[in-house]
Design an enzyme around this catalytic site. Structure first.
Site, PDB file in Angstrom:
ATOM      1  N   VAL A   1      -0.648  -8.527   1.356  1.00 10.70           N
ATOM      2  CA  VAL A   1      -1.873  -7.761   1.540  1.00 10.70           C
ATOM      3  C   VAL A   1      -2.251  -7.194   0.185  1.00 10.70           C
ATOM      4  O   VAL A   1      -1.390  -6.911  -0.643  1.00 10.70           O
ATOM      5  CB  VAL A   1      -1.748  -6.618   2.584  1.00 10.70           C
ATOM      6  CG1 VAL A   1      -1.500  -7.173   3.969  1.00 10.70           C
ATOM      7  CG2 VAL A   1      -0.682  -5.614   2.206  1.00 10.70           C
ATOM      8  N   SER A   2      -3.543  -7.035  -0.032  1.00 11.46           N
ATOM      9  CA  SER A   2      -3.970  -6.569  -1.348  1.00 11.46           C
ATOM     10  C   SER A   2      -4.492  -5.150  -1.363  1.00 11.46           C
ATOM     11  O   SER A   2      -4.466  -4.491  -2.390  1.00 11.46           O
ATOM     12  CB  SER A   2      -5.038  -7.511  -1.913  1.00 11.46           C
ATOM     13  OG  SER A   2      -6.123  -7.599  -1.024  1.00 11.46           O
ATOM     14  N   SER A   3      -4.954  -4.629  -0.249  1.00 15.57           N
ATOM     15  CA  SER A   3      -5.618  -3.323  -0.280  1.00 15.57           C
ATOM     16  C   SER A   3      -4.783  -2.227   0.356  1.00 15.57           C
ATOM     17  O   SER A   3      -3.922  -2.482   1.206  1.00 15.57           O
ATOM     18  CB  SER A   3      -6.975  -3.405   0.411  1.00 15.57           C
ATOM     19  OG  SER A   3      -6.809  -3.486   1.805  1.00 15.57           O
TER      20      SER A   3
END
Length: 169
Positions: free
Chosen positions: A11-13
């Site tokens: 996941v990036s956020s």
């Protein structure tokens, strides 16, 4: 006999971290592994939280690639192509690298890639993921510019963005 496999999730956020989407990816992949006869040791579950899919420099991804290069795994399980990378070229590069190591790459949420039509669909998904990332970057850039023109800082922009996300929930 169980086939040795590794799991990769990303996941990036911060919002995705808070919503535990990496845990849901991992849970779905572990369930798939068990249902299909894969053996996944706990230390072969790699998670990259807060890392962009637009870069290849991610600790979990590098560990997965190292395992593949060492010949320790037969399969890499990933939730969807955009979790592996947001850049289509990187998806292809990683897929070919794993294949050269004798590792089968399985996406839980994508066609198996057996037929030309399946391969085309996976390619489209990769290109759409890259397009979505570009759209998000453009919207953020435009929002920051707008806030700066109004005399507000990037900090104010982030707070406004955070508040708008909270309102949507």
């Amino acid at each position: 006999m169980n086939k040795p496999a590794a799991i990769y999730a990303r996941v990036s956020s911060d919002r995705q971290k808070e919503n535990h989407t990496i845990a849901s990816q991992t849970a779905a992949l572990v369930e798939y592994a068990q249902a299909h006869g894969y053996s996944v040791p706990p230390d072969w579950v790699f998670q990259d939280e807060g890392y962009s899919g637009a870069t290849l420099v991610r600790p979990g991804l590098e560990a997965l690639r190292d395992l593949a290069a060492e010949g320790q795994i037969a399969t890499a399980l990933v939730y969807s192509p955009d979790r592996l990378s947001r850049k289509y070229a990187y998806q292809v590069l990683l897929g070919e690298e794993l294949s050269r190591c004798g590792v089968e790459l399985i996406f839980l949420k994508a066609p198996a890639g057996v037929t030309p039509e399946d391969q085309l669909l996976v390619q489209f998904q990769g290109m759409i993921a890259e397009y979505e990332r570009a759209q998000i970057a453009e919207r953020c850039r435009r929002g920051k510019k707008h806030m700066a023109q109004r005399g507000r800082s990037e900090r104010a922009f982030r707070r406004a963005l955070w508040l708008s996300i909270r309102e949507e929930e």
